[in-house]
Enzyme design. Sequence first.
Site, short mmCIF file in Angstrom:
data_model
loop_
_atom_site.label_atom_id
_atom_site.label_comp_id
_atom_site.label_asym_id
_atom_site.label_seq_id
_atom_site.Cartn_x
_atom_site.Cartn_y
_atom_site.Cartn_z
N GLY A 120 0.82 -1.21 0.00
CA GLY A 120 0.00 0.00 0.00
C GLY A 120 0.85 1.26 0.00
O GLY A 120 1.33 1.70 1.05
N ILE A 153 -4.82 -1.39 -4.94
CA ILE A 153 -4.00 -2.38 -4.24
C ILE A 153 -4.26 -3.79 -4.81
O ILE A 153 -5.36 -4.34 -4.66
CB ILE A 153 -4.30 -2.36 -2.72
N ILE A 333 -2.51 -8.76 -36.93
CA ILE A 333 -2.20 -9.93 -37.75
C ILE A 333 -3.38 -10.92 -37.74
O ILE A 333 -3.73 -11.50 -38.76
CB ILE A 333 -0.88 -10.60 -37.26
N GLU A 360 3.42 0.53 -10.89
CA GLU A 360 4.80 0.64 -10.35
C GLU A 360 5.57 1.76 -11.05
O GLU A 360 6.78 1.65 -11.29
CB GLU A 360 5.52 -0.70 -10.41
#
Length: 381
Positions: A120, A153, A333, A360
């Site tokens: 956290g 979280i 594709i 992050e």
Amino acid sequence: MLEKKHQVYRDQVRAFAQKYLEPKAVELDLEQRFPDEHIKPLTDDGYLSLLIPEKYGGKKVDTISYSIAVEELSRVCGSTGIIVAAHNSLGTGPIVNFGNEQQKKKYLPRAAKGELVAFGLSEPEAGSDAGGTKTIAKKNNGHWIVNGSKCWITSATKAFASVATARTNDDPTDKRITTFIFERAFTGYSVGKKENKLGLRGSDTAFLHFDDMRVPDENRLGDIGMGFKQMLITLDGGRISIGAMALGLAQGAFDVALKYSANRKQFGKPISDNQAIQHKLATMATEMEAARLLIYEAAQMKDAGIEFTERSAMCKLFASEVATRTCSTAMSILGAIGYYTGPYPVERMWRDVKLCEIGEGTSEIQRLVIARELLKKVKGC
Ligand code: CAA
């Protein structure tokens, strides 16, 4: 070229992912269901204790092996990839690196047995500005009284504890925040509703709320005021695993596109006979290999104790941007069938992979970190 031991490990994880993860990956995504059934096999094979020393019940591996594990799991199921990466790098990592013996003995064996630990740091007003934490911990008779909330979280709904930061002084501009281990069983700890997300829908994401939560001082992780640096160090390591996760998703989408292009016939021949398709495949493969090398280099630097902040930001930035491109090109594709949910995993991987450019530390933050590290070397010369 990987060393033999890493090749063997990669084959082992690949077989594990095919056996346990592949049959459930579509269902978890469609039903937005946490893969409870994966926790035991993941635990038994050590994927939930990749950073925990044996002494505490873990199956610690080197950082290249850890990257390989996250890549191979994500290649099949991104949701499981992020559950594993968040638990290892962000949940258990700080306890391994900054915990005292008592804390390690108390929490690491539980984590190694498959009880998840969350992380956290982010708050509604403290995302990229991670030091701007508003959650506050006030000392009271040897305990801390904690109030605040943490957002986005990973595994919040499942974790038995979270490693989280709080302000321990009254100055909101002071980045000397402090890290704690908060147990879900503490009175005042609650989990918000599970968020609805574009991708990684098998991984639960939710708020954590702390309401007059009483926390013993023995749950403080390291010294008062060291939280911001501890979290940045933790993220340096975590970013390698997010790079690996991005690469795994890219590789998964690429594998499908490569095979599809060799079998799908248009104008009487496989579409892979066309240079337009060949050039796409060549670019995708080359970029993925470059990302892989950056990830392995960051991993080696980390294990060798060489300063790797810049390298981990580079590998996370590059791998996540390569991976979003690769998943998008893979879908091109496949054409219409690639856009469908179900027959091929490419659209799921395309949705899953975007998080790797955000979580992050966003791509913008990675560029900021890299530029700062570069400039550090010349400033004052
Ligand atoms: N390692 C150790 N120390 C570091 C460091 C590092 N990598 N980077 C900086 N520091 C130190 C600095 O040297 C400085 O120390 P002094 O005060 O002693 O000089 C201190 O930390 C503060 O540094 P800055 O002044 O540079 O801090 P800043 O606020 O200007 O910038 C930042 C830092 C790079 C922007 C940083 O805040 C950052 O990386 N932000 C992104 C946060 C992030 O990635 N959030 C996502 C969390 S993941 C998540 O929540 C989701 C999930 O569950 C998966």
